[in-house]
Design an enzyme around this catalytic site. Structure first.
Site, short mmCIF file in Angstrom:
data_model
loop_
_atom_site.label_atom_id
_atom_site.label_comp_id
_atom_site.label_asym_id
_atom_site.label_seq_id
_atom_site.Cartn_x
_atom_site.Cartn_y
_atom_site.Cartn_z
N ARG A 54 34.25 85.66 -14.24
CA ARG A 54 34.99 85.88 -12.99
C ARG A 54 34.54 84.85 -11.95
NH1 ARG A 54 33.19 89.55 -9.70
NH2 ARG A 54 32.85 91.13 -11.29
N TYR A 106 59.08 82.99 1.83
CA TYR A 106 59.16 83.74 0.58
C TYR A 106 59.03 85.24 0.85
CZ TYR A 106 57.80 85.44 -4.02
OH TYR A 106 57.73 86.15 -5.19
N ASP A 178 52.27 76.71 2.78
CA ASP A 178 52.77 77.03 1.44
C ASP A 178 53.60 75.81 0.99
OD1 ASP A 178 54.20 77.87 -0.79
OD2 ASP A 178 54.50 79.91 -0.04
N LYS A 203 55.44 77.81 -10.23
CA LYS A 203 56.68 77.04 -10.05
C LYS A 203 56.50 75.61 -10.57
CE LYS A 203 57.60 80.98 -8.17
NZ LYS A 203 57.47 81.28 -6.75
#
Ligand SMILES: *Cc1c(COP(=O)(O)O)cnc(C)c1O
Length: 387
Positions: A54, A106, A178, A203
């Site tokens: 992690r 978004y 973003d 994306k």
């Protein structure tokens, strides 16, 4: 190639060599998928820099170096999704802090802000950031973060990153951009003064519609330390196989983006001249209200656009959305294959209708993610679908 050696190279070289170093144990040219949860220590506390996956994983480390390189940043952090990356940024804040956010972004970002973080006492002010003055007018002593998206999803509005960065610097706030729609090939917000770049790697970075992932890139070591602490403490880390996929995607980002841009120009102009089309939202038109800024801060206009029909009814839009054969009706974007989407009922359904309409996101709006198929075939498909 090491981060130092690659920093001065041209963009295509960066995309291919970013983060890629032969595996020290075997010489494998591709970073292996380190599918492990833990690492053996030779004595308590004696290890090779990796303790628990992690916190650290070599496949993820290679990707994080690649992300930093292609965004011209010093540090990269990978997350299990784009919204997980956004979530980490908001966790820099404390109850009572205020965020100035774009009013056109978004839907999932809006949902996270309003439905999750408002409950924790963080306040969000939504302004039209295409005019930077609105941002400076909204700032108060409680403002800690400015969140913008440019170009926006789905209306392709452009915000002047350098202007907002100057405002943010003066106010002492953190500016996060973003950059999902542009990708690092078309736009590098850190170069324009932003503090953090966020990506939905799902994306364009992944590019093949086969992975969910997010990224943050920054220059400031304190910000990196805080965000790394959040990444490891909250645990929204991507698995090693997903990191491998995004690393692999980045190697062709420049080639794919060139093709997306070429097809974007052709489709935007085709739709604009179509007698049944009312309006095309694409930042590459010279009469787009922020064309000069788009031209200044981007290297191309990408493969995303939206349009409305003269017949503004949902029925007319639905007919087009259901009739394309190459453009698949689906959420998401940025893959090699073309997608068609209905923001009002799909990607942006989480934004209340009145809010959507206020920002110009009408019920009849159709969004395209233009893939890299042959442009003639894509035009043909839209032609038969629009009729
Ligand atoms: C998809 C998307 C996100 C969210 O990313 P996920 O990987 O789906 O969590 C954030 N911003 C923009 C602009 C997006 O398109």
């Amino acid at each position: 190639m090491s981060k130092e050696n690659i920093a001065g190279k041209k963009i295509a070289t960066k995309m291919i060599h970013a983060g890629a170093e032969p595996d020290p144990s075997t010489g494998a040219i591709m970073t292996p998928i380190f599918q492990t949860s833990t690492y053996v220590q030779s004595a308590p506390g004696k290890h090779q820099g990796y303790e628990y996956a992690r916190s650290q994983n070599p496949t993820r480390a290679a990707l994080e170096n690649a992300l930093a390189t292609i965004e011209n940043g010093k540090f990269g952090l990978a997350f299990s999704s784009g919204v997980a990356a956004t979530d980490a940024v908001i966790k820099l804040l404390s109850p009572g802090d205020e965020v100035i956010a774009a009013n056109d972004m978004y839907g999932g970002t809006y949902r996270l802000f309003t439905k999750v973080f408002e409950r924790f006492g963080i306040h969000f002010k939504y302004v039209d950031t295409t005019n930077p003055e609105n941002v400076s007018n909204a700032i108060t002593p409680k403002s800690k973060l400015i969140w913008i998206e440019t170009p926006t999803n789905p209306l392709m509005n452009i915000t002047d990153i350098a202007s907002v960065a100057a405002i943010s610097k003066k106010a002492g706030t953190i500016l996060c951009v973003d950059n999902t729609f542009a990708s690092p090939y078309l736009q590098n917000p850190l170069d324009l003064g932003a503090d953090i770049v966020m990506h939905s790697s799902t994306k364009y970075l992944g590019g093949h519609s086969d992975v969910i992932q997010g990224a943050l890139i920054m220059n400031d070591v304190n910000l990196k330390d805080q965000l790394y602490f959040i990444q490891k403490s909250c645990g929204a880390v991507p698995g090693p196989f997903d990191c491998f996929l995004v690393l692999r995607g980045i190697k062709t980002l420049h080639v794919r983006m060139k093709a997306h841009c070429e097809n974007g120009i052709i489709i935007a102009n085709y739709l604009r001249n179509h007698p049944k089309v009312e309006r095309v939202y694409w930042c590459g038109f010279e009469d787009h209200h922020n064309y000069e800024i788009a031209k200044k801060q981007m290297r191309g206009f990408g493969g995303m656009l939206s349009f409305t029909l003269k017949d503004a009814s949902v029925e007319a839009a639905t007919k087009v959305l259901s009739s394309t054969k190459l453009f698949s009706l689906a959420e998401s974007l940025g893959g090699v294959e073309s997608l068609i989407n209905h923001p009002a009922s799909m990607t942006h359904a989480s934004i209340p209708r009145e809010e959507r309409l206020k920002n110009g996101l009408t019920d009849g709006l159709i969004r395209l993610s233009i893939g890299i198929e042959d442009a003639d075939d894509l035009v043909e498909d839209l032609k038969q679908a629009i009729g």
